[in-house]
Design a protein around this motif. Sequence first.
Motif, short mmCIF file in Angstrom:
data_model
loop_
_atom_site.label_atom_id
_atom_site.label_comp_id
_atom_site.label_asym_id
_atom_site.label_seq_id
_atom_site.Cartn_x
_atom_site.Cartn_y
_atom_site.Cartn_z
N TRP A 216 -8.42 33.15 47.46
CA TRP A 216 -8.64 34.40 48.20
C TRP A 216 -8.82 34.05 49.66
N ARG A 217 -7.93 34.58 50.48
CA ARG A 217 -8.02 34.43 51.92
C ARG A 217 -8.13 35.82 52.56
N GLY A 218 -8.98 35.95 53.56
CA GLY A 218 -9.07 37.20 54.29
C GLY A 218 -10.25 38.05 53.89
N ASP A 219 -10.21 39.31 54.36
CA ASP A 219 -11.32 40.23 54.20
C ASP A 219 -11.49 40.70 52.76
N LEU A 220 -12.64 41.34 52.55
CA LEU A 220 -12.93 42.01 51.28
C LEU A 220 -12.19 43.34 51.22
N PRO A 221 -11.42 43.63 50.16
CA PRO A 221 -10.80 44.95 50.03
C PRO A 221 -11.87 46.01 49.75
N VAL A 222 -11.77 47.13 50.43
CA VAL A 222 -12.79 48.18 50.29
C VAL A 222 -12.35 49.13 49.18
N THR A 223 -12.72 48.81 47.98
CA THR A 223 -12.40 49.63 46.82
C THR A 223 -13.46 50.73 46.67
N PRO A 224 -13.19 51.73 45.83
CA PRO A 224 -14.23 52.74 45.58
C PRO A 224 -15.53 52.12 45.06
N GLN A 280 -40.07 31.36 57.64
CA GLN A 280 -40.82 31.19 58.88
C GLN A 280 -40.75 32.45 59.77
N GLY A 281 -39.89 33.39 59.37
CA GLY A 281 -39.80 34.63 60.13
C GLY A 281 -39.04 34.51 61.43
N GLY A 282 -38.27 33.44 61.63
CA GLY A 282 -37.57 33.26 62.91
C GLY A 282 -36.18 33.83 62.94
N THR A 283 -35.55 33.97 61.78
CA THR A 283 -34.18 34.49 61.72
C THR A 283 -34.08 35.52 60.60
N VAL A 284 -32.99 36.28 60.64
CA VAL A 284 -32.81 37.35 59.67
C VAL A 284 -31.35 37.42 59.27
N THR A 285 -31.10 37.77 58.00
CA THR A 285 -29.74 37.94 57.47
C THR A 285 -29.71 39.20 56.62
N LEU A 286 -28.52 39.64 56.26
CA LEU A 286 -28.37 40.76 55.34
C LEU A 286 -28.81 40.32 53.95
N ALA A 287 -29.34 41.27 53.18
CA ALA A 287 -29.93 40.93 51.88
C ALA A 287 -28.88 40.54 50.86
N GLN A 288 -27.66 41.06 50.97
CA GLN A 288 -26.61 40.76 49.99
C GLN A 288 -25.34 40.34 50.71
N PRO A 289 -24.63 39.32 50.21
CA PRO A 289 -23.36 38.92 50.82
C PRO A 289 -22.36 40.06 50.88
N LEU A 290 -22.40 40.96 49.89
CA LEU A 290 -21.46 42.08 49.86
C LEU A 290 -21.60 42.95 51.11
N TYR A 291 -22.82 43.13 51.58
CA TYR A 291 -23.05 44.01 52.72
C TYR A 291 -22.28 43.54 53.95
N GLY A 292 -22.40 42.25 54.25
CA GLY A 292 -21.73 41.74 55.43
C GLY A 292 -20.22 41.84 55.32
N ALA A 293 -19.68 41.43 54.16
CA ALA A 293 -18.23 41.47 53.96
C ALA A 293 -17.71 42.90 54.06
N ALA A 294 -18.42 43.84 53.45
CA ALA A 294 -17.95 45.23 53.44
C ALA A 294 -18.10 45.87 54.82
N LEU A 295 -19.19 45.59 55.53
CA LEU A 295 -19.37 46.15 56.87
C LEU A 295 -18.27 45.66 57.82
N ARG A 296 -17.93 44.39 57.73
CA ARG A 296 -16.86 43.87 58.60
C ARG A 296 -15.53 44.53 58.27
N ALA A 297 -15.31 44.80 56.98
CA ALA A 297 -14.04 45.39 56.57
C ALA A 297 -13.95 46.87 56.90
N THR A 298 -15.08 47.55 57.07
CA THR A 298 -15.06 48.99 57.32
C THR A 298 -15.29 49.33 58.79
N THR A 299 -15.43 48.34 59.64
CA THR A 299 -15.65 48.57 61.06
C THR A 299 -14.30 48.64 61.78
#
Length: 569
Positions: A216-224, A280-299
Amino acid sequence: MRTYEQDDRTTKPPWPFTGREDELELVRAASAAGRPGIVVTGPAGHGKTRLITEAVRGTEHARVTGTPGARNLPYAAFAHLLPDASSPHRAVRALSGVRLLVVDDAHLLDEASAALVHQLAVHGRTRLVVAAVDGVPAPAAVSRLWSGELLPRLALEPLPREDIAHLLTPAGLNPLTVLRLHRTCGGDLRLLRDVLAALGSTGRLVPVPGTRERAWRGDLPVTPAVRERLAPVLARSRPEERETLERLAFAEPLPLSLDDLEPDVLERLEADGLIRADDQGGTVTLAQPLYGAALRATTGRLRALRLAGAPRDHGPALETERRLMARAIEQLDVRSVPAPVGEWLVAEGAVLPPGYAAVRARFARLRGETREAAAWAREGLREAPEDAGCRAELHLAGGEPVRSGDDDVYARYDVVRVGDPERVAGRLPAGSAFARHADALARGDGHALDRAAEALERRGFLLFAAEARAQAVRAHRDPRAARVSRTRAVALLRRCQGARTPALAGLVLGELTARQRQIVTLAAAGLSNREIAERLTLSVRTVGNHLYSAYGRLGTGDRGALPSLCASA
């Protein structure tokens, strides 16, 4: 933004039932005569319905299912079992002849149906097997089934990666794609199937040179289904919250500093489970990998360019990951370490420096992840086809013997793995799990071998731990201790991506039923499924089913691997 609809013409895996052996036995035991039943809970898409279906297969039972559209209709779920509108008392009496009742999607039951299920549990004459989704509102009568201790509760965990890999075997995916799918879908099998179908229909699965695999290469497909899972993120109405979520998405694979974000916004998002701060409270990430992949694909494209900023140099981060893994290897400790940048670049189709790929391949190989090790080595060879380190790791991942210098700790330890510990007596690091393994094997001490296996497992050496357990089987004089060692060896081996070594000879085929061993032996001899069926007077379909089940136990989906497995036994 493009949304991909489900296409029935795309390849869909058969999704055979796999893994969950312990859970299956629990449900079967709980639904047997003389037992009250069980409640199976878990997130949507984790296989609750399939597990229960397998558990009650072949038994006489009735089934009811909650549906969203009928939550206001009394006894809607029981309409096919109750002749007319009934009072609770009459409904319980009408169902007294049902010995086993399966209640699916119990969180969607109407109040009257939920109360009826609760009353059946109280009366105890009907065994109940109930499935409900975690984290969603449910009728109080349903939740009281387990909170009131009327029925035991089985909280279903996501399928582990090795079982997901087995499910995806027919799709012919490379191990890094399996890893990406596993992390992206988070154990949701319905989402996994949906995404895989979309990947096939949009041409995002490309052949891997030199193999029969696809990547699999590339973005996440935004399925229903992806949009449904993304709803908690898309539903954020405050612009500053959506902006923060998108900034985090485009900062991946590296975390974003808390100093760059608004504290009150972060606190709201964290309270709703959408982001995660480090310990340590110094950095922050999205709670689920799906969120980041889907947000990038829907922007949108212009917004994505703004959020992404200038192209980033991932070289320093890759070097940090390489050093982290190299240090772990030197310290004889290959427990999982965070190394997201390499995975990110592979997913984006970028090439990896061969030095990084070789270390990543070695780290995976030492952990027993042999298929992933080969995949990492191939990623390095894309950039440098003649790189000696990647070529060596590719051969080693395929089972070729180590040819390192005699001063290499792992080369000396390989002598122990093949059963000749005397040759390296006193030459392994004192007190290490390797030295303890060598000493226990030299003394033929089964219990000490088990303890060495535990130490190896704690350090991340799953394949080496499986080998030590297998050697303990032969060293134990007590048959019960030997059986325990064997069971644990096989459990470890199933996590090692089909690895086969001399120390494991004879271990694997013993896990099969007599019929499975018979069929596997004939298949290893070159007979087709039809020829096996004719010889054993079975249907071709039955032969195929036995082989498929055997593949799961053997840790391989490759018919070509059967001859070596049978030879080692």
